[in-house]
Design a protein around this motif. Structure first.
Motif, PDB file in Angstrom:
ATOM      1  N   ILE A 195      39.274  11.119  18.328  1.00  0.00           N
ATOM      2  CA  ILE A 195      39.861  10.207  19.270  1.00  0.00           C
ATOM      3  C   ILE A 195      41.183   9.885  18.852  1.00  0.00           C
ATOM      4  O   ILE A 195      42.426  10.061  19.255  1.00  0.00           O
ATOM      5  CB  ILE A 195      39.167   8.994  19.735  1.00  0.00           C
ATOM      6  CG1 ILE A 195      37.906   9.543  20.422  1.00  0.00           C
ATOM      7  CG2 ILE A 195      39.825   8.024  20.431  1.00  0.00           C
ATOM      8  CD1 ILE A 195      36.856   8.566  20.943  1.00  0.00           C
ATOM      9  N   ARG A 196      41.300   9.389  17.525  1.00  0.00           N
ATOM     10  CA  ARG A 196      42.629   9.061  16.642  1.00  0.00           C
ATOM     11  C   ARG A 196      43.415  10.207  16.767  1.00  0.00           C
ATOM     12  O   ARG A 196      44.836  10.000  17.224  1.00  0.00           O
ATOM     13  CB  ARG A 196      42.368   8.407  15.590  1.00  0.00           C
ATOM     14  CG  ARG A 196      41.523   6.811  15.746  1.00  0.00           C
ATOM     15  CD  ARG A 196      41.011   6.468  14.254  1.00  0.00           C
ATOM     16  NE  ARG A 196      42.044   6.173  13.514  1.00  0.00           N
ATOM     17  CZ  ARG A 196      41.914   5.637  12.282  1.00  0.00           C
ATOM     18  NH1 ARG A 196      40.774   5.611  11.816  1.00  0.00           N
ATOM     19  NH2 ARG A 196      42.935   5.298  11.710  1.00  0.00           N
ATOM     20  N   VAL A 197      42.921  11.314  16.180  1.00  0.00           N
ATOM     21  CA  VAL A 197      44.036  12.652  16.163  1.00  0.00           C
ATOM     22  C   VAL A 197      44.531  13.130  17.668  1.00  0.00           C
ATOM     23  O   VAL A 197      45.480  13.309  17.626  1.00  0.00           O
ATOM     24  CB  VAL A 197      43.040  13.683  15.244  1.00  0.00           C
ATOM     25  CG1 VAL A 197      44.036  15.003  15.452  1.00  0.00           C
ATOM     26  CG2 VAL A 197      42.797  13.335  13.883  1.00  0.00           C
ATOM     27  N   SER A 198      43.633  12.944  18.462  1.00  0.00           N
ATOM     28  CA  SER A 198      44.060  13.442  19.875  1.00  0.00           C
ATOM     29  C   SER A 198      45.205  12.471  20.516  1.00  0.00           C
ATOM     30  O   SER A 198      46.231  12.861  20.889  1.00  0.00           O
ATOM     31  CB  SER A 198      42.934  13.222  20.863  1.00  0.00           C
ATOM     32  OG  SER A 198      41.999  14.273  20.336  1.00  0.00           O
ATOM     33  N   GLN A 199      45.067  11.005  20.083  1.00  0.00           N
ATOM     34  CA  GLN A 199      46.078  10.127  20.422  1.00  0.00           C
ATOM     35  C   GLN A 199      47.381  10.496  19.649  1.00  0.00           C
ATOM     36  O   GLN A 199      48.411  10.593  20.237  1.00  0.00           O
ATOM     37  CB  GLN A 199      45.806   8.806  20.011  1.00  0.00           C
ATOM     38  CG  GLN A 199      46.551   7.705  20.404  1.00  0.00           C
ATOM     39  CD  GLN A 199      47.044   7.790  22.050  1.00  0.00           C
ATOM     40  OE1 GLN A 199      46.274   8.064  22.911  1.00  0.00           O
ATOM     41  NE2 GLN A 199      48.419   7.453  22.390  1.00  0.00           N
ATOM     42  N   MET A 200      47.508  10.898  18.267  1.00  0.00           N
ATOM     43  CA  MET A 200      48.539  11.317  17.481  1.00  0.00           C
ATOM     44  C   MET A 200      49.112  12.444  17.969  1.00  0.00           C
ATOM     45  O   MET A 200      50.209  12.512  17.930  1.00  0.00           O
ATOM     46  CB  MET A 200      48.140  11.670  16.026  1.00  0.00           C
ATOM     47  CG  MET A 200      47.696   9.920  15.406  1.00  0.00           C
ATOM     48  SD  MET A 200      47.110  10.412  13.784  1.00  0.00           S
ATOM     49  CE  MET A 200      46.096   8.878  13.282  1.00  0.00           C
TER      50      MET A 200
END
Length: 417
Positions: A388-393
């Motif tokens: 989720i965090r990598v997708s946001q980045m």
């Protein structure tokens, strides 16, 4: 030369007992007519053309002694997506293993060849622990029908003696390690801009999240082989694919133990023992040799730090004054950079990116990677949260690229300039 398919099938399914003296004599002759090849920590005796028949008989004796033989399983046992290859078929495709081994991303040996009119990669690995037939069929069927764009697909397997031969789709490209560190030209990298690197990070995160949470094996699945040399960057689109999916499960590198009551069966834990690679091993693994999914998370964090900095996971250099070796860890270097030493994160990021990247995103990705390599495994996020965090980045990087007018849709050649 390989024997006919009909004769080989008969040998595996209907083994004929041999007297001890006869077996001993043939084993001795086979030993005299074979050559030994090194495969990392294992030594595999590859038969010469003259001794191939003896090699087949070793497989037959293994079957007769009660060991699992995949060629004795019928196609009706497994789904259509799963292939059971006779060892004879593997032997023919690799020209009795006389083909030059394909560059492999692990200590195993691999051959690039054509099987059933499809270009494939045959990976040979020694069994660490033999599975019973029910376990093998169950895991092979699930792994072969699993599919994700960030995983190199397993097509099937074959077994002979103490070895399993895993047949994977062949994917054209280069390992992430080679893409980041070109031996011919250290100043060249395929991943020369931030868009390509955040794309690779996103692909790896989604692939590992699938491995951990969507395989359908019914227990905690551990990949075991996450490292930059086990990730293929495809040409020309620069997508990342994880190698060796299912290797640990099918080669007996992993043993499972239920922990807790019957109510915990749906999310049962798994205690695994296997070998690791220096620089990618979590602290608790180094102490005990026992690994869980959090060890995969640790290795993922190391890979992301490599991706941001271009550094190797672990290197040693000679101190000119003392003459002793100095350990250089990408994890230690990243921690020092985040804490403000050595000029901060901007001084630590790969210089070949030429300062053309969203600084805030790079700092957030670095901090996420450091969360993944926390000494305490309970402090590491699971891959569901990581993705989720990598997708946001990734989305933030796209917004930055649009604002700065940076081209993000491109294709390149891997040839050094």
């Amino acid at each position: 030369m390989c024997k006919s398919k009909e004769k080989m099938t008969k040998q595996v399914i209907q083994p004929t007992p041999k007297s001890p003296s006869s077996s001993s004599t043939k084993s001795k002759k086979s030993s005299q007519n074979s050559s030994s090849f090194s495969t990392g920590s294992d030594n595999f005796v590859i038969p010469s053309t003259a001794s191939t028949s003896s090699f087949y008989k070793d497989s037959r004796r293994s079957s007769a002694s009660g060991r699992t033989s995949l060629s004795s399983l019928r196609e009706t046992v497994l789904p259509d997506q799963t292939h059971i290859y006779d060892f004879q078929e593997i032997c023919a495709a690799t020209h009795n293993f006389l083909l030059k081994p394909h560059s492999s991303s692990s200590s195993s040996t691999a051959w690039l060849c054509s099987i059933r009119d499809q270009q494939s990669l045959v990976v040979q690995r020694r069994f660490r622990r033999r599975l019973d037939t029910a376990q093998l069929v169950d895991r092979l069927s699930v792994i072969c029908k699993s599919h994700h764009s960030s995983l190199i697909k397993l097509k099937g397997a074959s077994i002979s003696g103490s070895y399993t031969y895993l047949v994977y789709d062949y994917v054209a490209g280069a390992s992430l390690s080679d893409c980041l560190r070109n031996s011919k030209n250290p100043n060249f990298t395929v991943l020369s801009n931030w868009a390509s690197r955040i794309r690779v990070a996103s692909d790896i995160a989604h692939g590992l999240d699938y491995v951990h949470n969507s395989t359908g094996l019914g227990f905690e699945f551990v990949h075991n082989h996450i490292k930059s040399s086990s990730i293929i960057v495809t040409e020309p689109d620069l997508n990342a694919k994880i190698c060796h999916f299912g290797t640990s499960e099918l080669c007996g590198e992993i043993t499972s133990e239920n922990v807790g009551s019957r109510e915990m069966n749906r999310s049962r834990s798994k205690i695994d023992k296997f070998e690791g690679t220096r620089g990618y091993m979590a602290p608790e693994f180094q102490r005990s040799g026992i690994a869980t999914q959090k060890c995969d998370v640790y290795a993922f964090g190391v890979v992301i730090l490599e991706l941001v900095s271009g550094m190797e996971a672990l290197t040693y250099r000679v101190d000119e004054e003392s003459g002793s070796y100095v350990r250089i860890s990408v994890v230690d270097a990243a921690r020092e950079a985040v804490e403000g030493g050595g000029g901060g994160v901007r001084q630590w990021v790969d210089k070949r990116l030429k300062d053309s990247y969203p600084v805030e995103v790079v700092e957030k990705l670095t901090r996420l990677a450091l969360d993944c390599v926390a000494d305490n495994p309970d402090s590491r996020p699971d891959m569901g949260k990581v993705v989720i965090r990598v997708s946001q980045m990734f989305l933030e990087s796209q917004e930055w690229a649009e604002k700065m007018g940076v081209i993000t849709d491109f294709s390149v050649s891997f040839a050094p300039r």
